[in-house]
Design an enzyme around this catalytic site. Structure first.
Site: not given
Ligand SMILES: [Mg+2]
Length: 305
Positions: A179, A223
């Site tokens: 992430d 993301e």
């Protein structure tokens, strides 16, 4: 030659299977000007040849001594690599029950002998076109439009292939959940277009830092990225995770709201296990927990659970 929608030259590999040499010769003569034709005169050879030439379409005689066409078809359709290869049956009989069985086995069409050459050519052309369109759609359906990486759908499909044994390989699987740190702040400061650009840079950096080319790197959503490493143990997974983190640091993408580094960093959670002992989904969840822990402990780090 004509062009298809994706710009490739029209053509393709066709495997013809018939126990009568005259039929093989006839089919080869009407098809070989446009296509690469391979020929087999029995079921066993057909299966071997299919593995080797990876045909785009198979024309399969139903009545053959030994393994008949239906058995060959059934065997082929059990293998994932042939599941989407169109099969056209050739038969001397015009038996409806026979035809239905063939279609149930996954054939796309049926040609009754003796056949009209122009009709055979036209039908084969049609089925190859359809195959090309469906391959193209298939590719697009499994690719993330922003980064060009495989998408979540492809990742789920891959996990399914691993757990059903369709994708052969070791029993062990390592999962990395990745992430981008402070990405919301990145978007807020630099705007969404820059955010998109950043995600593409991250995707390219991660892809280049993969040590094993066969591992599946996917955009998991937002993301978040995932790397699936079949056959990799904890040591290999941890090494890979650290390499990804290091690669992001070396990429030096500016991020003024990453308070520690001033550049884009990632957090990685990783887990490893045996698919015979726990479902792949459990490994994903464990890697997710590890990722959460990495975030909590300050980001820009790897946690293994
Ligand atoms: Mg025959």
């Amino acid at each position: 030659m004509s062009m298809t929608i994706d710009g490739s030259i029209l053509g393709g590999r066709i495997l013809v299977v018939d126990d009568m040499p005259t039929n093989l010769r006839l089919l080869a003569s009407i098809l070989s000007d446009r296509y690469q034709v391979s020929a087999a005169s029995n079921g066993r050879d057909a299966l071997r040849l299919a593995e080797r030439v990876q045909p785009d379409l198979i024309i399969l005689d139903v009545e053959m001594p030994g393994m008949n066409g239906h058995e060959v078809c059934r065997t082929l359709k059990e293998k994932p690599e042939f599941r989407h290869v169109p099969i056209i049956f050739l038969t001397g009989r015009s038996d409806e029950a026979d035809e239905i069985l063939g279609l149930q086995l996954g054939a796309v069409d049926y040609i009754t002998k003796p056949f009209n050459q122009a009709v055979v050519r036209a039908r084969i052309h049609t089925h190859l076109e359809l195959k090309r369109y469906s391959d193209l759609l298939q590719r697009h359906a499994f690719i993330d439009g922003l980064t060009g990486l495989p998408n979540r759908r492809r990742l789920d499909q891959y996990l399914n292939e691993l757990s059903t044994g369709e994708r052969s390989g070791a029993d062990s699987l390592s999962v990395l959940m990745i992430d981008v740190d402070f990405f919301k702040a990145y978007n807020d400061r630099y705007g969404h277009l820059a955010g998109d650009h950043c995600l593409r840079e991250v995707a390219a950096t991660l892809a280049a830092a993969r040590r094993r080319g066969d591992d599946l790197l996917a955009r998991y959503g937002g993301e978040e990225f995932a790397l699936l490493m079949p056959g990799a143990d904890r040591t290999v997974a941890l090494d890979q995770a650290q390499r990804l983190r290091d690669a992001m640091l070396r990429a030096e993408l500016p991020h003024r709201d990453q308070p520690d580094t001033g550049q884009v960093t990632i957090s990685v959670g990783t887990s490893s296990g045996a698919l015979s002992a726990e479902p792949a989904q459990a490994l994903i969840e464990r890697a997710d927990r590890a990722l959460y822990q990495a975030k909590k402990e300050g980001r820009n780090r790897v946690v293994q659970l």
